[in-house]
Design a protein around this motif. Structure first.
Motif, mmCIF file in Angstrom:
data_model
loop_
_atom_site.group_PDB
_atom_site.id
_atom_site.type_symbol
_atom_site.label_atom_id
_atom_site.label_comp_id
_atom_site.label_asym_id
_atom_site.label_seq_id
_atom_site.Cartn_x
_atom_site.Cartn_y
_atom_site.Cartn_z
ATOM 1 N N LEU A 45 0.820 -1.215 0.000
ATOM 2 C CA LEU A 45 0.000 0.000 0.000
ATOM 3 C C LEU A 45 0.854 1.266 0.000
ATOM 4 O O LEU A 45 0.388 2.327 -0.398
ATOM 5 N N VAL A 48 1.135 3.127 -3.339
ATOM 6 C CA VAL A 48 0.036 3.967 -3.820
ATOM 7 C C VAL A 48 -0.344 5.048 -2.808
ATOM 8 O O VAL A 48 -1.254 5.831 -3.049
ATOM 9 N N ALA A 50 -1.402 4.654 0.547
ATOM 10 C CA ALA A 50 -2.619 4.314 1.278
ATOM 11 C C ALA A 50 -2.313 3.571 2.575
ATOM 12 O O ALA A 50 -3.043 2.678 2.970
ATOM 13 N N SER A 100 -6.899 3.792 -3.302
ATOM 14 C CA SER A 100 -5.987 4.624 -2.517
ATOM 15 C C SER A 100 -6.689 5.857 -1.970
ATOM 16 O O SER A 100 -6.039 6.793 -1.516
#
Length: 114
Positions: A45, A48, A50, A100
């Motif tokens: 993650l 991106v 996130a 995201s």
């Protein structure tokens, strides 16, 4: 007499439980620790933008507070989505992630009427 005792026995507990369910504050113990994220998922993650740290930044900007005022209570996430329970300045809230993008759990991103 039976009706009076039944009424008191039924109404009084109902009123007590109804009062307890209306909590608008996060009462966290002093030794509360935020849940640890899954390292493998967080590394994916991170590409991106996130991660849980990004969520804290997003909430802090949205509510005009410091990141330390945001406490993550519960996390349920996968690669494409996630649900988060947080405490922001003493107020419980729920957020979700789609891809995201972070947003409040009750928001509909496809609602154009707003």
């Amino acid at each position: 007499m039976k009706k009076l005792l039944f009424t008191i026995g039924f109404v009084l507990p109902t009123l007590i439980f109804a009062q307890e369910s209306k909590q608008n504050k996060c009462d966290l113990p002093k030794d509360f620790k935020e849940p640890k994220p899954e390292k493998k998922l967080q590394s994916m993650l991170k590409m991106v933008g996130a991660t849980l740290d990004d969520l804290k930044k997003h909430i802090a900007v949205e509510h005009d507070c410091d990141e330390k005022d945001v406490v993550i209570l519960r996390v349920s996430e996968q690669m494409g989505n996630g649900m988060y329970s947080v405490c922001v300045m003493g107020k419980p809230m729920k957020y979700k992630r789609m891809g995201s993008v972070f947003m409040k759990a009750d928001e509909n991103p496809f609602d154009v009427a707003k």
